[in-house]
Design a protein around this motif. Structure first.
Motif, PDB file in Angstrom:
ATOM      1  N   VAL A 128       6.195  10.151   7.739  1.00 27.72           N
ATOM      2  CA  VAL A 128       5.858   9.263   6.611  1.00 27.72           C
ATOM      3  C   VAL A 128       5.591  10.110   5.361  1.00 27.72           C
ATOM      4  CG1 VAL A 128       4.073   7.697   5.726  1.00 27.72           C
ATOM      5  CG2 VAL A 128       4.949   7.385   8.044  1.00 27.72           C
ATOM      6  N   GLU A 129       4.831  11.171   5.565  1.00 30.60           N
ATOM      7  CA  GLU A 129       4.501  12.055   4.444  1.00 30.60           C
ATOM      8  C   GLU A 129       5.765  12.631   3.819  1.00 30.60           C
ATOM      9  OE1 GLU A 129       2.627  15.659   5.644  1.00 30.60           O
ATOM     10  OE2 GLU A 129       2.259  16.334   3.575  1.00 30.60           O
ATOM     11  N   SER A 130       6.661  13.172   4.667  1.00 28.16           N
ATOM     12  CA  SER A 130       7.824  13.841   4.073  1.00 28.16           C
ATOM     13  C   SER A 130       8.771  12.834   3.427  1.00 28.16           C
ATOM     14  CB  SER A 130       8.528  14.771   5.068  1.00 28.16           C
ATOM     15  OG  SER A 130       8.917  14.043   6.178  1.00 28.16           O
ATOM     16  N   GLU A 131       8.887  11.628   3.997  1.00 31.02           N
ATOM     17  CA  GLU A 131       9.724  10.598   3.348  1.00 31.02           C
ATOM     18  C   GLU A 131       9.141  10.234   1.979  1.00 31.02           C
ATOM     19  OE1 GLU A 131      12.547   9.198   3.700  1.00 31.02           O
ATOM     20  OE2 GLU A 131      13.094   9.869   5.718  1.00 31.02           O
ATOM     21  N   PHE A 149      -4.989  11.799   9.432  1.00 26.21           N
ATOM     22  CA  PHE A 149      -4.636  10.528  10.059  1.00 26.21           C
ATOM     23  C   PHE A 149      -4.205   9.483   9.032  1.00 26.21           C
ATOM     24  CE2 PHE A 149      -7.771  12.645  12.833  1.00 26.21           C
ATOM     25  CZ  PHE A 149      -6.884  12.973  13.847  1.00 26.21           C
ATOM     26  N   GLY A 150      -3.481   9.914   8.041  1.00 23.10           N
ATOM     27  CA  GLY A 150      -2.987   8.973   7.035  1.00 23.10           C
ATOM     28  C   GLY A 150      -2.360   9.717   5.865  1.00 23.10           C
ATOM     29  N   VAL A 151      -1.783   8.929   4.964  1.00 21.50           N
ATOM     30  CA  VAL A 151      -1.174   9.511   3.769  1.00 21.50           C
ATOM     31  C   VAL A 151      -1.579   8.654   2.573  1.00 21.50           C
ATOM     32  CG1 VAL A 151       0.985  10.197   2.641  1.00 21.50           C
ATOM     33  CG2 VAL A 151       0.850  10.178   5.132  1.00 21.50           C
ATOM     34  N   PHE A 180       2.013   1.089  11.013  1.00 20.08           N
ATOM     35  CA  PHE A 180       1.103   1.546   9.949  1.00 20.08           C
ATOM     36  C   PHE A 180       0.711   0.348   9.083  1.00 20.08           C
ATOM     37  CE2 PHE A 180       3.139   5.359  11.278  1.00 20.08           C
ATOM     38  CZ  PHE A 180       2.151   6.322  11.179  1.00 20.08           C
ATOM     39  N   ARG A 181      -0.418   0.488   8.418  1.00 14.03           N
ATOM     40  CA  ARG A 181      -0.807  -0.540   7.454  1.00 14.03           C
ATOM     41  C   ARG A 181      -1.189   0.153   6.159  1.00 14.03           C
ATOM     42  NH1 ARG A 181      -7.096  -2.038   8.433  1.00 14.03           N
ATOM     43  NH2 ARG A 181      -7.636  -0.324   9.779  1.00 14.03           N
ATOM     44  N   ASP A 190      -3.128   3.633   0.500  1.00 15.38           N
ATOM     45  CA  ASP A 190      -3.486   4.463   1.651  1.00 15.38           C
ATOM     46  C   ASP A 190      -2.749   3.941   2.870  1.00 15.38           C
ATOM     47  OD1 ASP A 190      -5.244   6.769   1.762  1.00 15.38           O
ATOM     48  OD2 ASP A 190      -6.694   5.531   0.667  1.00 15.38           O
ATOM     49  N   ILE A 191      -1.860   4.757   3.413  1.00 11.88           N
ATOM     50  CA  ILE A 191      -1.074   4.351   4.581  1.00 11.88           C
ATOM     51  C   ILE A 191      -1.773   4.929   5.803  1.00 11.88           C
ATOM     52  CG2 ILE A 191       1.202   4.568   5.698  1.00 11.88           C
ATOM     53  CD1 ILE A 191       1.619   5.268   2.311  1.00 11.88           C
TER      54      ILE A 191
END
Ligand SMILES: O=P(O)(O)OC[C@H]1O[C@H](O[C@H]2O[C@H](CO)[C@@H](O)[C@H](O)[C@H]2O)[C@H](O)[C@@H](O)[C@@H]1O
Length: 294
Positions: A128-131, A149-151, A180-181, A190-191
């Motif tokens: 998710v982070e790299s996308e 534990f999130g991005v 994810f939410r 905040d994902i």
């Protein structure tokens, strides 16, 4: 969520003290917007020495935990006190204080507590982070903040005309990575893992496995300013003292309010005097400036 006029925690201090009575206090404070004014960029939100002194002093008279949306390691480094406990990634990582306050004859705050929730999500969070970095990298002002534990996808510095593009990329990521939410905070998306755990569960867990294990029934006081603090307000009412930091009245589950970080400091001073009437207050000289527009 209530919009009823909320009492100022400073003005209602006697009422709060009555609720404390002879009970121990467990103090929970959020970081951004509560201990530090909101800053243009995350790395600029530094804790002032005056606020640090107050936390240090309070840690000598009650259990203190800083509960943040930031990575635990980040918020711990910013606060810089080993006598307080920390919860990071909106409560998904928790650690008790690593040291007892010197000379205070109290154990380390929430001694021995340690928890990580959402570890299974880590490989996907990395994707998710790299996308997000790839897709928003060319948008001026967009900032991706990795927490274990999130991005966080920050858009405080993004021009209005680019905001729909930010939303489009966020929607794509959420479609591509189910499980994810997203929580909309102060100019941040905040994902986080879509699991039944939030700041509210975190403080309840801390209260269950922390002081109660020493046979106490502390009164929780929680001070926070943002969306994810609402989970803690809901989890702690009606017994706990819940205080939202907001410049103008807006819906919140909290019972009391404080206007800005300057008033948070005033409240912490009053609390310290209540819990330790015979000890002189730390230096008053430096005060944080009120929160900038949020
Ligand atoms: O739970 P908190 O400790 O309040 O953390 C919430 C988020 O705070 C940070 O972002 C916010 O503060 C920044 C600095 O003041 C500001 O630039 C940003 O716009 C705000 O959203 C932090 O960077 C996030 O990771 C936290 O989730």
């Amino acid at each position: 969520m209530s919009m009823n006029p909320r009492k100022s925690a400073v003005q209602a201090i006697d009422e709060i003290f009555e609720r404390i009575g002879s009970r121990e206090v467990a103090l929970f404070v959020d970081y951004d917007g509560t201990l530090t004014p909101i800053a243009p960029k995350p790395h600029l939100a530094e804790l002032g020495d005056a606020m640090r002194q107050r936390l240090r002093a309070l840690a000598g008279v009650c259990d203190v935990a800083v509960v943040s949306g930031r990575a635990l390691a980040d918020v711990r480094a910013r606060v810089g006190l080993d006598t307080v406990a920390y919860a990071g990634s909106h409560g998904l990582e928790i650690t008790g204080a690593s040291r007892a306050p010197s000379g205070a004859h109290r154990p380390a705050a929430f001694e021995g507590l340690s928890l990580e929730k959402g570890r299974d999500f880590m490989p996907t969070i990395a994707r998710v982070e790299s996308e997000l970095r790839l897709r928003t990298g060319r948008i001026e002002g967009a900032l991706v903040e990795r927490k274990p534990f999130g991005v966080g996808l920050h858009f405080r510095q993004v021009a209005d005309q680019d905001l729909p593009t930010i939303s489009k990329h966020l929607d794509w990521v959420l479609r591509e990575f189910p499980g994810f939410r997203v929580t909309a905070g102060k100019k941040i998306y905040d994902i986080r893992p879509d699991i039944d755990w939030d700041k509210g569960s975190a403080v309840r867990w801390i209260l269950t496995y922390g002081p109660n294990s020493r046979g106490q029934d502390p009164l929780a006081i929680y001070i926070g300013d943002d969306t994810t603090d609402e989970d803690a307000f809901r989890a702690l009412r009606p017994d706990g003292v819940t205080i939202v930091v907001q410049a103008t009245p807006s819906p919140s589950a909290a019972e009391y309010c404080l206007r800005d970080t300057g008033q948070v400091q005033d409240f912490l001073d009053a609390l310290f005097v209540k819990l330790s009437p015979s000890v002189p207050l730390p230096d008053h000289s430096s005060r944080p400036s009120p929160s900038a527009s949020l």
